[in-house]
Design a protein around this motif. Structure first.
Motif, short mmCIF file in Angstrom:
data_model
loop_
_atom_site.label_atom_id
_atom_site.label_comp_id
_atom_site.label_asym_id
_atom_site.label_seq_id
_atom_site.Cartn_x
_atom_site.Cartn_y
_atom_site.Cartn_z
N LYS A 13 0.88 -1.16 -0.06
CA LYS A 13 -0.09 -0.07 -0.01
C LYS A 13 0.90 1.32 0.00
O LYS A 13 1.72 1.36 0.91
N ARG A 14 0.57 2.07 -1.00
CA ARG A 14 1.47 3.31 -1.18
C ARG A 14 1.59 4.23 0.19
O ARG A 14 2.62 4.52 0.58
N LYS A 15 0.37 4.45 0.89
CA LYS A 15 0.33 5.38 1.95
C LYS A 15 1.17 4.90 3.05
O LYS A 15 1.67 5.54 3.91
N GLN A 16 1.22 3.50 3.12
CA GLN A 16 2.04 2.76 4.28
C GLN A 16 3.61 3.06 4.00
O GLN A 16 4.46 3.42 4.90
N MET A 17 3.88 2.64 2.81
CA MET A 17 5.30 2.83 2.50
C MET A 17 5.71 4.16 2.62
O MET A 17 6.91 4.46 2.76
N GLN A 18 4.81 5.41 2.31
CA GLN A 18 5.48 6.64 2.25
C GLN A 18 5.92 7.04 3.60
O GLN A 18 6.81 7.75 3.83
N LYS A 19 5.64 6.30 4.61
CA LYS A 19 5.83 6.63 6.00
C LYS A 19 7.44 6.24 6.38
O LYS A 19 7.98 6.81 7.13
N TYR A 20 7.81 5.40 5.57
CA TYR A 20 9.14 5.08 5.65
C TYR A 20 10.14 5.11 4.57
O TYR A 20 11.29 4.47 4.81
N LEU A 21 9.76 6.06 3.67
CA LEU A 21 10.73 6.24 2.83
C LEU A 21 12.13 6.85 3.31
O LEU A 21 13.21 6.73 2.90
N TRP A 22 12.17 7.63 4.56
CA TRP A 22 13.26 8.02 5.05
C TRP A 22 14.47 7.00 5.44
O TRP A 22 15.46 7.37 5.77
N VAL A 23 13.93 5.80 5.73
CA VAL A 23 14.75 4.99 6.14
C VAL A 23 15.28 3.77 4.91
O VAL A 23 16.25 3.04 5.17
N ILE A 24 14.82 3.99 3.87
CA ILE A 24 15.28 3.35 2.68
C ILE A 24 16.53 3.85 2.10
O ILE A 24 16.51 5.04 1.68
N PRO A 25 17.53 2.97 1.93
CA PRO A 25 18.62 3.36 1.30
C PRO A 25 18.78 3.56 -0.21
O PRO A 25 17.98 3.12 -0.81
N ASP A 26 19.53 4.12 -0.92
CA ASP A 26 19.85 4.35 -2.19
C ASP A 26 20.17 3.01 -2.73
O ASP A 26 19.76 2.97 -4.11
N GLY A 27 20.79 2.03 -2.35
CA GLY A 27 21.43 0.78 -2.95
C GLY A 27 20.41 -0.29 -2.97
O GLY A 27 19.29 -0.19 -2.80
#
Length: 301
Positions: free
Chosen positions: A170-184
């Motif tokens: 679910k996009r809205k749920q994932m948007q909460k955690y974009l800050w923790v996702i690395p670029d690699g």
């Protein structure tokens, strides 16, 4: 499990539209056939969907072939890595659900309808690979197993495939955690652990895994190290006591047992400085873990 109705409707709860996200870097040999496979796989699906290709500054014909195949194309202005492309795609996606596949053709799009059938009951559904088709298997398999077991200990959940590139969420749920996702490459690991460590329902479905088309961009030493560090970061962000509490107990008990031994064997000398250091270190780590856990709980509330 009942399937959700994806039919178009003017109500607030529907349609539940889908973005099929393909992060791509130099995948000119695979992108056209993959897009064709996706359309074929989604023939029976009743909702609206888009195919979104995020090109990470490819220096081949990936972008041109994606556009000519009818996909919506976003071209990044600088190369940022697999995770950076995924984050760009999540921000730009139009669907309430996002399905992600690697653009190298290693995942079969025919699995998408089955994964979609588990929504809205789950917040994330992953395709668990039944085989390892990557390079340097003798190194990848044991390292992945070790890191997966660490992740299972931290999350308290069974994880059949920690770094699968086939997932729907679910996009809205994932948007909460974009800050923790690395670029690699370790981005998909972060996506999985962020959901598991924060109580989101996550499901795994066995899927076939094919040999990729083209050359792998995986760097064994660098990417494996980043993979391991990603798990440690997730622990720090969401479950600090899972690691710090056992470490504090180990140091404290070692210091206490050493103290007892030294008192019994040399009553005159008694407790040594190293015993005190071990006990105090364990106590300090426990206090730091409790403070970190308190901060996490406040952030989640």
């Amino acid at each position: 499990m009942p399937e959700v109705n994806f039919e178009n409707s003017p109500t607030d709860n529907s349609p539940i539209e889908l973005t099929i996200l393909l992060p791509a870097y130099n995948e000119e040999n695979a992108i056209e056939s993959l897009i064709s496979e996706i359309r074929k796989a989604m023939t029976e699906w009743q909702g609206r969907f888009e195919i979104l290709v995020v090109d990470d500054c490819s220096n081949d014909l990936t972008a041109a072939k994606a556009a000519s195949s009818g996909a919506r194309l976003i071209s990044r202005i600088e190369n940022g890595g697999s995770g950076a492309s995924r984050k760009t795609g999540i921000r730009e996606a139009r669907g309430q659900l996002i399905a992600m596949l690697d653009a190298d053709g290693s995942y079969d799009p025919a699995s998408l309808p089955e994964l979609l059938s588990y929504f809205p009951d789950y917040d994330q559904v992953n395709g668990a690979r039944t085989s390892e088709q990557g390079t340097i298997k003798f190194l990848r398999v044991p390292i992945k197993w070790t890191i997966r077991k660490l992740a299972e200990f931290v999350s308290g959940k069974t994880i059949p495939d920690l770094n699968t590139g086939l997932k729907i969420f679910k996009r809205k749920q994932m948007q909460k955690y974009l800050w923790v996702i690395p670029d690699g490459f370790s981005c998909v690991t972060s996506m999985t652990l962020a959901f598991l460590c924060n109580g989101h329902p996550v499901k795994y479905i066995p899927v076939t895994y094919r040999k990729r088309i083209g050359k792998s961009k995986f760097h064994p030493i660098h990417d494996t190290l980043q993979y391991f560090l990603t798990v440690l970061r997730i622990i720090t962000y969401f479950r600090p006591l899972r690691i710090l509490a056992p470490l504090a107990f180990l140091l404290g008990m070692t210091g206490i047992l050493r103290s007892i031994y030294h008192i019994c064997s040399s009553p005159v000398l008694g407790i040594t400085d190293s015993d005190v250091i071990l006990i105090v270190s364990g106590l300090m780590i426990l206090i730091a873990g409790m403070l970190a856990d308190l901060i996490v709980k406040q952030r989640q509330s």
